[in-house]
Design an enzyme around this catalytic site. Sequence first.
Site, short mmCIF file in Angstrom:
data_model
loop_
_atom_site.label_atom_id
_atom_site.label_comp_id
_atom_site.label_asym_id
_atom_site.label_seq_id
_atom_site.Cartn_x
_atom_site.Cartn_y
_atom_site.Cartn_z
N ARG A 1 0.80 -1.22 0.00
CA ARG A 1 0.00 0.00 0.00
C ARG A 1 0.84 1.28 0.00
NH1 ARG A 1 -3.18 -4.01 1.82
NH2 ARG A 1 -1.16 -4.79 2.39
N THR A 2 1.75 1.40 0.96
CA THR A 2 2.47 2.66 1.13
C THR A 2 3.37 2.96 -0.06
OG1 THR A 2 2.48 2.07 3.47
CG2 THR A 2 3.81 3.96 2.82
N LYS B 1 25.69 -6.31 -1.65
CA LYS B 1 27.12 -6.52 -1.85
C LYS B 1 27.92 -5.91 -0.70
CE LYS B 1 26.49 -5.66 -6.77
NZ LYS B 1 26.79 -4.62 -7.75
N ARG C 1 11.11 3.69 4.29
CA ARG C 1 10.62 2.71 5.28
C ARG C 1 11.80 1.85 5.71
NH1 ARG C 1 5.44 -1.22 4.83
NH2 ARG C 1 4.49 0.77 5.33
N HIS D 1 4.26 5.75 11.80
CA HIS D 1 3.82 5.62 10.40
C HIS D 1 2.88 6.82 10.16
CE1 HIS D 1 2.85 3.99 6.61
NE2 HIS D 1 2.49 2.77 6.94
N1 CP Z 1 -0.60 -0.08 5.84
C1 CP Z 1 0.63 -0.34 5.35
O1 CP Z 1 1.63 0.27 5.73
O2 CP Z 1 0.66 -1.32 4.39
P1 CP Z 1 1.94 -1.75 3.56
O3 CP Z 1 2.88 -2.46 4.50
O4 CP Z 1 1.41 -2.67 2.47
O5 CP Z 1 2.60 -0.52 3.00
#
Ligand code: CP
Length: 306
Positions: free
Chosen positions: A57-58, A85, A107, A135
């Site tokens: 999603r993100t 590497k 992330r 988040h």
């Molecule tokens: N909600 C969320 O962060 O989903 P993803 O891990 O798929 O990005």
Amino acid sequence: MLNKTSILKVDDLSVEDILKVMETADSFKDISKREIKKVPTLRGKTVVNLFFEPSTRTKTSFEVAAKRLSADMINFAASSSSLKKGESIMDTLRTILAMQVDLIVIRHSDSGTVKLVDDFVEIPVINAGDGKHQHPTQALLDLYTIRTRFEKFEGLKVAIAGDFLNSRVARSDIAIFEKMGMEVSLVAPAMLLPEDYSGFKVSHCIDDIIEEVDVLYLLRMQFERQDRKFYPSVKEYNRFLSLDMERLAKMKEGAVVMHPGPVNRGIEISDEVMGKRKSPSDRVLIEEQVTSGVAVRMALLYLVLA
Ligand code: CP
């Protein structure tokens, strides 16, 4: 324009910043409904998606958002990069910065790495999830989704249920919901609730709150972060914390169910309830959250870069 250029945690955002993001998302959301889903707003800007942890999603919605605003998007996947590497994260960053990118979306599985990166670079950084910490863009899109169903945030009763121990979504959502005047309560057994949540109203079973809440927010069981078994069995989880049709039917008129995804079917939510999400008028908002994510991330890219 937002007060802070980088967006690392919900606490970086004032109520005014948050409302500005919501209003800006309103102005962008219709672009996604057009036949030509693109405007030239960020033409010439380059955004890099630096994902050191899996995401559907993100990562995808930042990419869609950037492309709808005509920014160039580079997708960096740690698993197929020179990190394999032995190149360090900081040397990887130096390499990416040498390509004159304008914004990093990142992330990482370690809480705090995003802050380290933000300290290291001079361009804006958006936290797309760091470990168990934060988040913030999930919190903003969750708030935006709630705003589509309720006239005001103040006084809304929100119950968040599940794995607080490992959840960055819980930390971010609680911060934003409280900031906007919502009444937040928690549903979890003691072993999934760390000490830093003391002071909240806590229940141990969804049945205790299901009839009174406006929003039931179910957290994902973060199996990938659990180094030992935190819950006795799926049967026990189902008994106290899962949403099934019987519990769904007890919710009051207008109340909604949310989940950040990905859903562990049969654990947080039953297969049958997951089937209910297909109707747009339904109270299970999981896909509406994803749609909101594109508009909110377009707004964030615009406010940070334009
Ligand atoms: N909600 C969320 O962060 O989903 P993803 O891990 O798929 O990005």
